[in-house]
Design a protein around this motif. Structure first.
Motif, PDB file in Angstrom:
ATOM      1  N   PRO A 122       0.791  -1.236   0.000  1.00  0.00           N
ATOM      2  CA  PRO A 122       0.000   0.000   0.000  1.00  0.00           C
ATOM      3  C   PRO A 122       0.819   1.279   0.000  1.00  0.00           C
ATOM      4  CG  PRO A 122      -0.862  -1.581   1.593  1.00  0.00           C
ATOM      5  CD  PRO A 122       0.452  -2.113   1.133  1.00  0.00           C
ATOM      6  N   SER A 123       2.137   1.177   0.209  1.00  0.00           N
ATOM      7  CA  SER A 123       2.956   2.382   0.134  1.00  0.00           C
ATOM      8  C   SER A 123       3.146   2.851  -1.302  1.00  0.00           C
ATOM      9  CB  SER A 123       4.326   2.134   0.763  1.00  0.00           C
ATOM     10  OG  SER A 123       5.083   1.200  -0.006  1.00  0.00           O
ATOM     11  N   VAL A 124       2.786   1.995  -2.268  1.00  0.00           N
ATOM     12  CA  VAL A 124       2.935   2.317  -3.686  1.00  0.00           C
ATOM     13  C   VAL A 124       1.603   2.786  -4.254  1.00  0.00           C
ATOM     14  CG1 VAL A 124       3.493   1.419  -5.979  1.00  0.00           C
ATOM     15  CG2 VAL A 124       4.805   0.661  -3.979  1.00  0.00           C
ATOM     16  N   THR A 125       1.545   4.013  -4.734  1.00  0.00           N
ATOM     17  CA  THR A 125       0.363   4.518  -5.421  1.00  0.00           C
ATOM     18  C   THR A 125       0.475   4.156  -6.900  1.00  0.00           C
ATOM     19  OG1 THR A 125       0.084   6.355  -3.876  1.00  0.00           O
ATOM     20  CG2 THR A 125      -0.983   6.566  -6.023  1.00  0.00           C
ATOM     21  N   VAL A 126      -0.477   3.372  -7.373  1.00  0.00           N
ATOM     22  CA  VAL A 126      -0.429   2.872  -8.748  1.00  0.00           C
ATOM     23  C   VAL A 126      -0.831   3.961  -9.737  1.00  0.00           C
ATOM     24  CG1 VAL A 126      -1.358   1.142 -10.338  1.00  0.00           C
ATOM     25  CG2 VAL A 126      -0.922   0.540  -7.948  1.00  0.00           C
ATOM     26  N   ALA A 127      -1.918   4.660  -9.441  1.00  0.00           N
ATOM     27  CA  ALA A 127      -2.413   5.705 -10.343  1.00  0.00           C
ATOM     28  C   ALA A 127      -3.401   6.582  -9.588  1.00  0.00           C
ATOM     29  CB  ALA A 127      -3.070   5.095 -11.573  1.00  0.00           C
ATOM     30  N   ARG A 128      -3.709   7.737 -10.202  1.00  0.00           N
ATOM     31  CA  ARG A 128      -4.728   8.634  -9.656  1.00  0.00           C
ATOM     32  C   ARG A 128      -5.859   8.747 -10.674  1.00  0.00           C
ATOM     33  NH1 ARG A 128      -0.052  11.614  -7.697  1.00  0.00           N
ATOM     34  NH2 ARG A 128      -0.048  11.411  -5.417  1.00  0.00           N
ATOM     35  N   TYR A 129      -7.075   8.826 -10.139  1.00  0.00           N
ATOM     36  CA  TYR A 129      -8.268   8.895 -10.984  1.00  0.00           C
ATOM     37  C   TYR A 129      -9.137  10.055 -10.537  1.00  0.00           C
ATOM     38  CZ  TYR A 129      -6.695   4.304 -12.420  1.00  0.00           C
ATOM     39  OH  TYR A 129      -5.940   3.271 -12.913  1.00  0.00           O
ATOM     40  N   GLN A 130     -10.055  10.445 -11.387  1.00  0.00           N
ATOM     41  CA  GLN A 130     -10.917  11.589 -11.109  1.00  0.00           C
ATOM     42  C   GLN A 130     -11.921  11.264  -9.992  1.00  0.00           C
ATOM     43  OE1 GLN A 130     -10.195  14.528 -12.758  1.00  0.00           O
ATOM     44  NE2 GLN A 130      -8.519  13.223 -13.495  1.00  0.00           N
ATOM     45  N   GLN A 131     -12.013  12.181  -9.037  1.00  0.00           N
ATOM     46  CA  GLN A 131     -13.026  12.095  -7.973  1.00  0.00           C
ATOM     47  C   GLN A 131     -14.236  12.897  -8.459  1.00  0.00           C
ATOM     48  OE1 GLN A 131     -13.198  10.361  -5.260  1.00  0.00           O
ATOM     49  NE2 GLN A 131     -13.997  11.473  -3.489  1.00  0.00           N
ATOM     50  N   SER A 132     -15.033  12.259  -9.304  1.00  0.00           N
ATOM     51  CA  SER A 132     -16.090  12.972 -10.022  1.00  0.00           C
ATOM     52  C   SER A 132     -17.326  13.152  -9.154  1.00  0.00           C
ATOM     53  CB  SER A 132     -16.440  12.214 -11.297  1.00  0.00           C
ATOM     54  OG  SER A 132     -15.272  11.949 -12.057  1.00  0.00           O
ATOM     55  N   ASN A 133     -18.243  14.006  -9.625  1.00  0.00           N
ATOM     56  CA  ASN A 133     -19.474  14.275  -8.878  1.00  0.00           C
ATOM     57  C   ASN A 133     -20.689  14.143  -9.785  1.00  0.00           C
ATOM     58  OD1 ASN A 133     -19.437  16.575 -10.456  1.00  0.00           O
ATOM     59  ND2 ASN A 133     -18.980  17.977  -8.766  1.00  0.00           N
ATOM     60  N   GLU A 134     -21.855  14.571  -9.280  1.00  0.00           N
ATOM     61  CA  GLU A 134     -23.105  14.439 -10.033  1.00  0.00           C
ATOM     62  C   GLU A 134     -23.069  15.201 -11.352  1.00  0.00           C
ATOM     63  OE1 GLU A 134     -22.899  15.380  -6.839  1.00  0.00           O
ATOM     64  OE2 GLU A 134     -24.460  14.402  -5.614  1.00  0.00           O
ATOM     65  N   SER A 135     -22.420  16.354 -11.360  1.00  0.00           N
ATOM     66  CA  SER A 135     -22.359  17.151 -12.580  1.00  0.00           C
ATOM     67  C   SER A 135     -21.563  16.432 -13.668  1.00  0.00           C
ATOM     68  CB  SER A 135     -21.744  18.520 -12.276  1.00  0.00           C
ATOM     69  OG  SER A 135     -21.655  19.292 -13.443  1.00  0.00           O
ATOM     70  N   ASP A 136     -20.461  15.814 -13.283  1.00  0.00           N
ATOM     71  CA  ASP A 136     -19.673  15.046 -14.248  1.00  0.00           C
ATOM     72  C   ASP A 136     -20.496  13.884 -14.802  1.00  0.00           C
ATOM     73  OD1 ASP A 136     -17.105  16.442 -13.902  1.00  0.00           O
ATOM     74  OD2 ASP A 136     -17.127  15.553 -11.907  1.00  0.00           O
TER      75      ASP A 136
END
Length: 482
Positions: free
Chosen positions: A30-44
């Motif tokens: 878990p110390s390795v971050t594989v990737a980041r993704y969008q924290q989207s909402n209702e508008s998205d």
């Protein structure tokens, strides 16, 4: 530097309006971050639905063979990237590499299978009562389909929902699980490169409470397909059907393997171990109950415990069994192990966290076997979703079937027997959507229906094969009086 992945909306890779992201960690470290993704909402999510609705008519009017050509090309592109996709799946979900590679291959096969089905979609011609009339049916797409998929099969399940939806002429909005969304976005990438028109597929990452809820509640969405937990799935089904939408849910399981007195204990233990410990027990069809005749129980337990203790645990790229997907999933499994001991079950293998440098930081749990399990214990009634098998002793075959059916789920069930009569009785009486003889509860063919009974499913439409197309089509009857 950690890659930041974007949503796919209306043929473009776009950032969320929130400007926030989700970090996905490697469950083996878990110390390795594989990737980041969008924290989207209702508008998205609403933007994605708008794009799908705008593209619907054009895609529905695209000839089936052309839709099939795009699916086939996408499958070919996935095949060319199989190693890359396998790496991504192992890194995000933690699955052992052979299992991850098999799942990627399944997605490839699904796209190729439905590419041929797209050309075959049509209706039937019937004889009219009067002269001068053509009477026939047409299969047409439902419209905009919202797909909400889980983390445990992060490319196979999106593929088996997405491919039939597109083949039938629907446009799609897809919300993959936030724990392992990368391979679902790769499906969008392959389809985009294969020539899928803008807006036909839209993929938005983010929480179900915002993205999923908007997909389900949006008036422009016509159908909702969900795979996940029973509690969430029942809410999804109620919300969708209350809004008049077509809904399909595939939920949990508490899957039994009945081991008859005629079974070979070693063979039965191999079948149960493969079904219960494969994919780290994180499969809705995993075997979590071994219902064993008293005549073979002791030998069966010894064989099963040996198999559990011999499994090589560690990071998925080098070992037989990988970690659970998150700390929360690992802790939930360990809690069920503690509950089982407190209720009086006997621990005969596993039951804790493995030791060693390679497993020190990850979300690992030992393959675990309990005996002296009463059918009413929580370990025998509730879905654990980890590598835990509860052995329940029975005195005859009738009791075995009764115990197998004595849960609120009914997804997959198997029997190990050399008695043909027992096998046929089990096939007839088991309350499950998938029943097997002398096979593990896991593993599905892609061209036959899949779905559960009771709380394992909405019991509406099945997935996969020809049945998988039914959910995404609606039939029109034509009276052509010429």
């Amino acid at each position: 530097m950690t890659e930041t992945r974007r949503n796919y909306v209306n043929g473009e890779w776009v950032e969320s309006e929130t400007g926030e992201t989700i970090d996905v960690e490697n469950p083996a470290d878990p110390s390795v971050t594989v990737a980041r993704y969008q924290q989207s909402n209702e508008s998205d999510a609403a933007d994605a639905v708008d794009a799908a609705a705008s593209a619907q008519d054009e895609w529905a009017n695209t000839p089936g063979p052309e839709r099939g050509r795009i699916l086939r090309e996408a499958g070919t592109l996935l095949a060319q990237r199989k190693e890359e996709l396998t790496d991504m799946l192992v890194a995000e979900e933690g699955k052992a590499r052979p299992e991850a590679a098999g799942e990627v291959q399944r997605a490839i096969d699904i796209f190729h299978y439905f590419s041929t089905k797209a050309a075959d979609l049509g209706g039937t011609v019937k004889g009219a009562s009067g002269r001068g009339t053509n009477l026939y049916t047409r299969k047409e797409p439902v419209g905009v389909a919202a797909l909400i998929t889980p983390w445990n099969y992060p490319i196979a399940i999106p593929a088996w929902k997405l491919a039939p939806a597109l083949a039938a002429g629907n446009t799609v909005v897809l919300k993959p699980a936030s724990l392992a969304p990368g391979v679902a976005l790769e499906l969008a990438k392959a389809l985009d490169e294969a020539g899928l028109p803008d807006g036909v597929l839209n993929v938005v990452t983010g929480p179900g409470s915002e993205v999923g809820s908007e997909f389900i509640g949006n008036d422009a969405v016509d159908a909702v397909s969900f795979t996940g937990s029973g509690q969430v799935g029942e809410m999804v089904y109620d919300q969708a059907t209350d809004a008049g939408k077509r809904a399909q849910t595939e939920l949990g399981g508490k899957n039994p393997t009945v081991v008859a007195s005629s079974a070979d204990p070693a063979e039965a233990a191999e079948i149960v171990a493969s079904g219960g410990f494969g994919t780290t027990g994180q499969s809705c069809t995993a075997c979590s109950r071994a219902i064993v005749h008293e005549d073979v129980k002791d030998e069966f337990v010894a064989e099963l415990a040996d198999r559990a203790e011999s499994i090589d645990i560690g990071p998925g790229n080098e070992h037989e069994m990988g970690p659970q997907v998150s700390a929360g999933e690992r802790d939930s499994t360990l809690e069920y192990i503690e509950v089982a001991e407190n209720e009086g079950a006997t621990l005969v293998a596993g039951g804790g966290v493995p030791e060693g440098d390679e497993v020190e930081e990850g979300h690992f749990v030992e393959p675990t076997v309990f005996t002296d399990v009463d059918p009413d214990m929580r370990i025998a009634q509730e879905e654990v979703f980890g590598p835990v098998v509860a052995v329940i002793e029975v005195s005859d075959f009738e009791e075995g079937i009764e115990v197998a059916n004595g849960v609120e789920y009914g997804l997959s069930a198997s029997v190990v027997t050399d008695d043909h009569t027992e096998a046929n009785r089990f096939l007839e009486e088991a309350e499950a959507g998938v029943v097997k003889v002398n096979e593990k509860t896991t593993g599905l063919e892609l061209h036959v229906p899949f779905g559960g009974f009771k709380r394992s499913s909405s019991e509406t439409w099945r997935e996969q094969g020809d049945a998988g197309l039914e959910f995404y089509t609606i039939e029109k009857t034509v009276y052509d009086n010429y």
